[in-house]
Structures are given as structure tokens and as C-alpha cells.
Design an enzyme around this catalytic site. Structure first.
Site, PDB file in Angstrom:
ATOM      1  N   HIS A 208     -58.262 -57.567 -12.063  1.00 25.13           N
ATOM      2  CA  HIS A 208     -58.709 -56.054 -12.504  1.00 25.13           C
ATOM      3  C   HIS A 208     -59.812 -55.752 -11.186  1.00 25.13           C
ATOM      4  CE1 HIS A 208     -61.903 -58.640 -14.243  1.00 25.13           C
ATOM      5  NE2 HIS A 208     -61.247 -58.755 -15.303  1.00 25.13           N
ATOM      6  N   ASN A 211     -63.669 -54.616 -10.845  1.00 28.21           N
ATOM      7  CA  ASN A 211     -64.426 -55.000 -12.166  1.00 28.21           C
ATOM      8  C   ASN A 211     -64.498 -56.590 -12.069  1.00 28.21           C
ATOM      9  OD1 ASN A 211     -62.267 -52.808 -13.616  1.00 28.21           O
ATOM     10  ND2 ASN A 211     -64.719 -52.643 -13.958  1.00 28.21           N
ATOM     11  N   HIS A 242     -62.465 -48.048 -16.926  1.00 22.55           N
ATOM     12  CA  HIS A 242     -62.686 -49.092 -15.910  1.00 22.55           C
ATOM     13  C   HIS A 242     -62.846 -48.755 -14.535  1.00 22.55           C
ATOM     14  CE1 HIS A 242     -61.752 -51.642 -19.412  1.00 22.55           C
ATOM     15  NE2 HIS A 242     -62.530 -52.569 -18.887  1.00 22.55           N
ATOM     16  N   ASP A 264     -54.960 -54.949 -19.960  1.00 20.69           N
ATOM     17  CA  ASP A 264     -55.994 -55.926 -20.174  1.00 20.69           C
ATOM     18  C   ASP A 264     -56.475 -55.578 -21.543  1.00 20.69           C
ATOM     19  OD1 ASP A 264     -58.340 -57.799 -19.879  1.00 20.69           O
ATOM     20  OD2 ASP A 264     -59.783 -56.133 -18.762  1.00 20.69           O
ATOM     21  N   LEU A 297     -68.217 -53.501 -20.645  1.00 20.80           N
ATOM     22  CA  LEU A 297     -66.693 -53.194 -21.089  1.00 20.80           C
ATOM     23  C   LEU A 297     -66.412 -54.472 -21.439  1.00 20.80           C
ATOM     24  CD1 LEU A 297     -65.696 -50.301 -18.702  1.00 20.80           C
ATOM     25  CD2 LEU A 297     -65.900 -50.158 -21.025  1.00 20.80           C
TER      26      LEU A 297
END
Length: 373
Positions: A208, A211, A242, A264, A297
Site C-alpha cells: 500500500h 501508507n 488512503h 485492503d 485508518l
């Protein structure tokens, strides 16, 4: 069986007008004619989606090591066009890792369940400072024997393993594991030079992007800059939460041919607002956003079809978005000999989308899936 009159995506030519003949595997793509063939009426015919980073849905989490839960998640995935996925774990105890490995079924050929093509270990070999929604009590030094144990119990099905190269044993782990499985840099404080060393050692994937890592800055490009320079594949959560749409567009430019769309998704996906669990941690979903109590998150609630639509709405060409949701994830975790593109001999996994990218039908192992959602 045959389908004709489709805008069909091919690896070599992009979208072409044609059709497909198939049984449980693909037989022919391109010029297909038959009076009894199904007329696609110009719809898009693309490979089934390949989600290499998905944790759960409908109140279930792959980290629970529940065969019933695994099946419920897999049935929802195929309902949204995901015909292949990696069974993705969170940071859990060693004992739980073993139990998870025992429950994974990579031999299932039920057309009404998405096909598990392996395991993605997102943890426990991660940085405490960049842990995000990973359970702090189970973070672990990079332990190659532990990885080997889990991989062996799973039948050699670990396809992707995440590691922070700066933790104890991180670099040696990468050197040892990369020939057996794809190694991804994740939840890491690594600066540019260390990340480049990790990529030279054998890592070739980033979990990701943006992130769980330091920001991409003009004097400190970090993992993002190193991944760009090294040629690594980069996952992207395209949920609009995100990563900002502008940064999604920038990422596709920075990583030409290397962006991998992921969901995700966590156990709150497909559920109402409320309280849930992720790898043993309490999470809350409100208005489609899932977080820990401190606001961090904690995964997403989208499907890979949502990610594709979002990417296109953000300005990514459809053909690029299709590649990022099908072929590239399959290549990045070394299962492209089975899935990810429409080629003779591969699984007959594909979806039909209308011009507005609404899901019309899903075919898995050549069988049409009965859509109920």
C-alpha cells in the site's frame, strides 16, 4: 462455450473487438464465431480481478483461521468479480499464523467461490513505529525459520511476505526469502538508501504505497522514491481515502506499468456502520471509513471493482486500470501462469462489464457465477 461481440482486453493488443471460447480453461481469444455463442453486445470482457491484499468481509477476517469465515469471504469476492485472491493475514501470534496456514485451501475449484492462489503474510515482521493497524503485541523480528514453517504447513503457498528492512534480521530475511516468494517492503521507517539496499537484496514490491511509510519528500524520498528507482511493483488502495486522487494519478505516472490495485478490505466490508475487529484490534466503521480508536485508518471497505471504477473516475485510462487489477498483481506474486490475462491454457476467469463499468456477469473456471448481490 463461446462469447462473441465483446470489447475484449488482450495482453498484447489491448482492447479489441472479438470473443472467447472456453471450457474450464481458455481455448481461443480473438476471432470467435458461432451461431450459438453468447452475444456480449459490445460489453467489456476482461480477466477476473486478482486481489493480492484482502483481509476480510461480511464480519469475517482471514486472520481468524476459520474455514467457514474463509468460505464466506471467498463467496463475496467472486460476487464482485474477484476470481483470484491472496489470503491476507495481519500481525498475529506465531500460533495463530500456524492455524491460518492450516485453513488455507488453494485447491478449491468451486465456481461460486473466488480461487485462493496463495497466502500474503502482512506481518508480523514490521516496524513498531509504522505499525498502523497491526497488533503491537505480536510484532516480531524478521524470522526466516518461522516463515519457512508457515510456508511448509500451507503447502508452499506463501506468495507474498511483508517486511520492514530496518528491523532485526530484516535484510537477511529478504536475501533468504526472495527466491521463494515475493518480498514486499511494508510498515517501515526505512529511508531511501536502506530501501534501495533492500531492493538490491531481492525485495521487489511495496505494500500500500504512501501508507505505512514516511512521506515522499524532495530531500528525503524514502521507500516511495527507492521503489520508483528500483523498478518495484507498488500496491495502491484506490478508495479515495488512503490516497488522494491527484496522488493516484501521480503514482501511475511515477510507476509506469507497475501499479497494482488492491482492496485492503477488512471484515467491515459489506456491513453496516459499527464496531468490528481486525487482527484482534477493535475497529469502527463510519460512513465507509474504518479506523482504530485513535483515528488511524484500518483497511478499506471497497472491492477491486470499486478500485477500478475509482481509478477511472480519477482519470486513469481504463486499459491501465484493468492491467493494474488483473495482470500486474498476478505477475507481481508469480501466479500469472494461472490467472491475470486471457490466454489459451489459463483459467477461464473473466468478467463482463457494461459501458458504465457495472458488473454484468462473472465466469470462474468457465462457469457463470450466479450473482446475488
Amino acid at each position: 462455450m463461446k462469447i462473441t461481440n465483446a470489447n475484449i482486453w488482450t495482453k498484447e493488443l489491448g482492447f479489441i473487438h472479438g470473443g472467447i471460447s472456453f471450457s474450464d480453461t481458455i481455448e481461443q481469444v480473438g476471432a470467435v464465431s458461432d451461431a450459438d455463442a453468447l452475444d456480449a453486445k459490445g460489453m467489456y470482457l476482461i480477466p477476473g480481478f486478482v486481489d493480492i491484499h484482502v483481509h476480510g468481509a461480511l464480519g469475517h477476517d482471514f486472520s481468524d483461521a476459520s474455514k467457514v469465515g474463509n468460505e464466506i469471504i471467498a463467496r463475496r469476492l467472486v460476487q464482485h468479480g474477484v476470481t483470484s485472491y491472496l489470503h491476507t493475514t495481519m500481525t498475529v501470534s506465531e500460533e495463530q499464523m500456524v492455524e491460518i496456514a492450516k485453513t488455507v485451501d488453494c485447491d478449491n475449484r468451486d465456481p461460486n467461490r473466488s480461487g485462493c492462489v496463495g497466502i500474503h503474510l502482512e506481518g508480523p515482521f514490521l516496524s513498531y513505529r509504522k505499525r498502523g493497524a497491526q497488533h503491537p503485541d505480536h510484532l516480531h523480528a524478521a524470522d526466516y525459520p518461522l516463515y519457512c514453517k508457515v510456508n511448509e504447513i500451507s503447502g508452499g503457498n506463501v506468495r507474498l511476505v511483508a517486511v520492514a528492512p530496518e528491523i532485526e534480521g530484516g535484510m537477511e530475511f529478504i536475501r533468504l526469502a526472495h527466491e521463494e516468494t515475493t518480498v514486499s517492503l511494508a510498515h517501515t521507517c526505512a529511508e531511501y538508501d536502506l530501501a534501495m539496499e533492500a531492493f538490491r537484496a531481492g525485495a521487489d514490491h511495496v505494500t500500500h504505497l504512501f501508507n505505512g511509510m514516511d512521506s515522499f519528500l524532495h530531500r528525503a524520498p524514502g521507500v516511495v522514491g527507492a521503489a520508483m528507482d528500483s523498478g518495484a511493483y507498488a500496491e495502491l488502495i484506490c478508495d479515495g481515502l488512503h490516497v488522494h486522487p491527484s496522488v493516484v494519478r501521480a503514482a501511475f505516472r511515477m510507476f509506469p506499468g507497475r501499479i497494482v490495485l488492491i482492496s485492503d478490505a477488512v471484515q467491515s466490508a459489506g456491513m453496516a456502520d459499527g464496531n468490528y475487529l481486525l487482527g484482534g484490534l477493535a475497529i469502527t466503521m463510519k460512513n465507509g471509513r474504518t479506523t482504530l480508536a485513535d483515528g488511524t485508518l484500518a483497511g478499506s471497505n471497497i472491492t477491486l471493482l470499486d478500485a477500478l471504477r475509482n481509478a477511472v473516475s480519477f482519470g486513469i485510462p481504463l486499459e491501465e486500470a484493468v492491467k493494474a487489477a488483473t495482470l500486474r498483481p498476478a505477475v507481481s506474486v508469480r501466479v500469472d501462469h494461472l490467472v491475470g490475462s486471457l490466454e489459451p491454457g489459463k483459467r477461464a476467469d473473466f468478467v463482463l462489464l457494461d459501458k458504465e463499468l457495472n458488473l454484468h456477469s462473472v465466469y470462474h473456471f468457465g462457469q457463470r457465477v450466479e450473482l446475488s448481490e
